[in-house]
Design a protein around this motif. Structure first.
Motif, PDB file in Angstrom:
ATOM      1  N   UNK A 122      11.855  -2.378 -14.848  1.00  0.00           N
ATOM      2  CA  UNK A 122      10.742  -1.514 -14.454  1.00  0.00           C
ATOM      3  C   UNK A 122       9.404  -2.231 -14.704  1.00  0.00           C
ATOM      4  N   UNK A 123       9.338  -3.008 -15.764  1.00  0.00           N
ATOM      5  CA  UNK A 123       8.140  -3.803 -16.034  1.00  0.00           C
ATOM      6  C   UNK A 123       7.900  -4.801 -14.896  1.00  0.00           C
ATOM      7  N   UNK A 124       8.953  -5.498 -14.469  1.00  0.00           N
ATOM      8  CA  UNK A 124       8.830  -6.476 -13.381  1.00  0.00           C
ATOM      9  C   UNK A 124       8.498  -5.782 -12.067  1.00  0.00           C
ATOM     10  N   UNK A 125       9.115  -4.631 -11.835  1.00  0.00           N
ATOM     11  CA  UNK A 125       8.805  -3.862 -10.628  1.00  0.00           C
ATOM     12  C   UNK A 125       7.323  -3.491 -10.588  1.00  0.00           C
ATOM     13  N   UNK A 126       6.774  -3.132 -11.739  1.00  0.00           N
ATOM     14  CA  UNK A 126       5.349  -2.790 -11.819  1.00  0.00           C
ATOM     15  C   UNK A 126       4.471  -3.997 -11.530  1.00  0.00           C
ATOM     16  N   UNK A 127       4.868  -5.171 -12.035  1.00  0.00           N
ATOM     17  CA  UNK A 127       4.112  -6.396 -11.760  1.00  0.00           C
ATOM     18  C   UNK A 127       3.989  -6.603 -10.252  1.00  0.00           C
ATOM     19  N   UNK A 128       5.071  -6.325  -9.534  1.00  0.00           N
ATOM     20  CA  UNK A 128       5.028  -6.471  -8.087  1.00  0.00           C
ATOM     21  C   UNK A 128       4.175  -5.417  -7.415  1.00  0.00           C
ATOM     22  N   UNK A 129       4.327  -4.163  -7.812  1.00  0.00           N
ATOM     23  CA  UNK A 129       3.627  -3.073  -7.117  1.00  0.00           C
ATOM     24  C   UNK A 129       2.125  -3.123  -7.317  1.00  0.00           C
ATOM     25  N   UNK A 130       1.666  -3.662  -8.443  1.00  0.00           N
ATOM     26  CA  UNK A 130       0.229  -3.605  -8.709  1.00  0.00           C
ATOM     27  C   UNK A 130      -0.554  -4.562  -7.811  1.00  0.00           C
ATOM     28  N   UNK A 131       0.118  -5.503  -7.145  1.00  0.00           N
ATOM     29  CA  UNK A 131      -0.587  -6.327  -6.150  1.00  0.00           C
ATOM     30  C   UNK A 131      -1.160  -5.438  -5.058  1.00  0.00           C
ATOM     31  N   UNK A 132      -0.382  -4.449  -4.632  1.00  0.00           N
ATOM     32  CA  UNK A 132      -0.854  -3.525  -3.609  1.00  0.00           C
ATOM     33  C   UNK A 132      -1.993  -2.661  -4.130  1.00  0.00           C
ATOM     34  N   UNK A 133      -1.898  -2.229  -5.386  1.00  0.00           N
ATOM     35  CA  UNK A 133      -2.933  -1.370  -5.958  1.00  0.00           C
ATOM     36  C   UNK A 133      -4.268  -2.098  -6.064  1.00  0.00           C
ATOM     37  N   UNK A 134      -4.255  -3.335  -6.580  1.00  0.00           N
ATOM     38  CA  UNK A 134      -5.495  -4.096  -6.740  1.00  0.00           C
ATOM     39  C   UNK A 134      -6.074  -4.470  -5.377  1.00  0.00           C
ATOM     40  N   UNK A 135      -5.220  -4.901  -4.462  1.00  0.00           N
ATOM     41  CA  UNK A 135      -5.691  -5.294  -3.136  1.00  0.00           C
ATOM     42  C   UNK A 135      -6.348  -4.120  -2.412  1.00  0.00           C
ATOM     43  N   UNK A 136      -5.782  -2.922  -2.561  1.00  0.00           N
ATOM     44  CA  UNK A 136      -6.351  -1.765  -1.867  1.00  0.00           C
ATOM     45  C   UNK A 136      -7.748  -1.444  -2.366  1.00  0.00           C
ATOM     46  N   UNK A 137      -7.965  -1.511  -3.694  1.00  0.00           N
ATOM     47  CA  UNK A 137      -9.295  -1.223  -4.242  1.00  0.00           C
ATOM     48  C   UNK A 137     -10.300  -2.283  -3.802  1.00  0.00           C
ATOM     49  N   UNK A 138      -9.899  -3.554  -3.877  1.00  0.00           N
ATOM     50  CA  UNK A 138     -10.797  -4.634  -3.462  1.00  0.00           C
ATOM     51  C   UNK A 138     -11.140  -4.530  -1.984  1.00  0.00           C
ATOM     52  N   UNK A 139     -10.180  -4.133  -1.158  1.00  0.00           N
ATOM     53  CA  UNK A 139     -10.418  -4.061   0.278  1.00  0.00           C
ATOM     54  C   UNK A 139     -11.303  -2.869   0.656  1.00  0.00           C
ATOM     55  N   UNK A 140     -11.310  -1.833  -0.174  1.00  0.00           N
ATOM     56  CA  UNK A 140     -12.292  -0.763   0.038  1.00  0.00           C
ATOM     57  C   UNK A 140     -13.698  -1.334  -0.076  1.00  0.00           C
ATOM     58  N   UNK A 141     -13.906  -2.164  -1.096  1.00  0.00           N
ATOM     59  CA  UNK A 141     -15.226  -2.792  -1.281  1.00  0.00           C
ATOM     60  C   UNK A 141     -15.533  -3.776  -0.153  1.00  0.00           C
ATOM     61  N   UNK A 142     -14.480  -4.439   0.393  1.00  0.00           N
ATOM     62  CA  UNK A 142     -14.684  -5.408   1.477  1.00  0.00           C
ATOM     63  C   UNK A 142     -14.994  -4.742   2.814  1.00  0.00           C
ATOM     64  N   UNK A 143     -14.286  -3.676   3.131  1.00  0.00           N
ATOM     65  CA  UNK A 143     -14.245  -3.156   4.492  1.00  0.00           C
ATOM     66  C   UNK A 143     -15.191  -1.989   4.764  1.00  0.00           C
TER      67      UNK A 143
END
Length: 409
Positions: free
Chosen positions: A103-124
């Protein structure tokens, strides 16, 4: 931006943001089944939830610099691949220790989507629209607590808990395809950015020492950790203490999410008349007062099942107003290093939430008191940080309907 493109971006970014919450909420109804299969007490399964929160916190610190250095999409794809592999591993887990680790490793993978979405709000999107966009993302994220526990309950009853992770893996795969086909690259790689530890630490420190960032990021993190306590404790409170079934728990969880999601949408309307910093102040004071009454009433034995649901609904409604404004105000001062700022904000949120969730899982709860005590405490801490941190903000960047930003000296 054309309306069709606007709403397609909202849908994709919202789904990216929802991947982590969906991975949390869908397996909650399966707590008892997982505990029986792994031969551990039900409350011990809460450690897998805590490890997920900690994984998201640590992973966001990893992805922030990568998103600024390589653009948004390549690190996103790498994270989704890790998520798919870990989801497959969870299906095969046969011990609590391996399940917690996966579950820890699964979270490491999923948080790429979470961080990218917040950054892309600021970009777009223009900064003046940030709070509104975050509220719209919460509408998509709202599908998670409204649907995931109920779906998880029916999946567990019809098949087994492992089937939940088959569904989650399929969701991750579909998201990767959608991002590849429809999501634009919103940030060109910055080859001048070093990935050596020293410059990365300096980049995080440059963000963290901004008073507006640490005030609203920490305020939002402690307020949001009350939600994590609720999510971690609710299976035990409702299924073990109040003796509701797995499917009924899913419906209760879905109903309570209406308060959080509905208020986040009302926030968009409220922003027409009030500034974000005004809304967050009122919402957090309300959350703290409700938390105090909830704890006192639970301790004194005033609240049964119905009144507990009502108090949770009110608490989560206040959080729905506070969360989008805290996120928007946290990243408002940043543009070039928005990925780093988004990662640090998310890491604080998930790290503090994971700590609160871990503490909640250590109680052998026979009443809702431990849950309500932690929810009240986190809300009070967030109010204290808001008012004390606000004294340190000398050049605030506020959101403003009439332009990009307005800086008040």
């Amino acid at each position: 931006m054309p309306a069709r493109q606007y709403w397609s971006l909202i849908l994709i970014l919202g789904t990216m943001t929802a991947l982590g919450p969906f991975s949390i909420d869908m397996y909650l109804s399966g707590y008892q089944a997982i505990a029986e299969d792994l031969h551990v007490p039900t409350e011990r399964i809460g450690l897998s939830l805590a490890s997920y929160f900690i994984g998201i916190s640590a992973g966001q610190l990893l992805y922030g610099p990568l998103l600024d250095r390589f653009g948004r999409k390549k690190p996103l794809y790498a994270g989704l691949i890790v998520y798919l592999i870990a989801s497959a591993g969870c299906i095969a887990a046969r011990s609590l220790e391996s399940f917690v680790l996966l579950r820890f490793i699964q979270a490491i993978g999923s948080c790429a989507a979470a961080v990218a979405s917040v950054a892309m709000v600021r970009d777009l999107f223009p900064i003046k629209d940030s709070a509104k966009v975050f509220a719209l993302l919460m509408l998509v994220v709202g599908a998670s607590p409204m649907l995931a526990p109920t779906i998880g309950g029916y999946i567990t009853a019809a098949w087994n808990w492992q089937a939940i992770f088959i569904v989650l893996g399929g969701m991750g795969l579909l998201l990767m395809i959608a991002c590849f086909a429809f999501l634009p690259e919103s940030h060109q790689p910055d080859t001048s950015m070093s990935l050596k530890p020293g410059p990365i630490i300096n980049g995080f420190w440059a963000v963290m020492r901004e008073p507006q960032f640490y005030t609203y990021a920490l305020t939002g993190a402690f307020a949001f950790s009350g939600l994590f306590v609720y999510v971690s404790s609710s299976p035990v409170v409702f299924m073990n203490i109040f003796r509701v079934s797995e499917t009924h728990f899913g419906w209760i969880f879905a109903g309570l999410s209406v308060g959080f999601i509905g208020s986040s949408q009302l926030n968009s309307l409220t922003l027409r008349y009030f500034r974000s910093e005004q809304i967050i102040r009122i919402a957090l004071i309300g959350q703290a007062l409700i938390g105090i009454v909830f704890f006192a009433g639970s301790y004194l034995g005033w609240f049964g099942l119905t009144s507990t649901i009502i108090m949770l609904f009110l608490y989560l409604s206040c959080l729905g107003f506070a969360n989008p404004n805290a996120s928007a105000l946290s990243i408002a001062p940043f543009k070039k290093n928005a990925g780093t700022a988004a990662a640090l904000m998310g890491a604080l949120q998930m790290g503090i939430g994971g700590l609160a969730s871990t503490v909640a899982s250590l109680f052998h709860a026979t009443s809702p008191v431990p849950m309500t005590m932690l929810m009240a405490a986190t809300a009070l801490i967030s109010v204290a940080i808001l008012f004390l941190g606000g004294l340190r903000i000398t050049n605030p960047v506020f959101l403003h309907d009439g332009g990009d930003t307005v800086v008040l000296h």
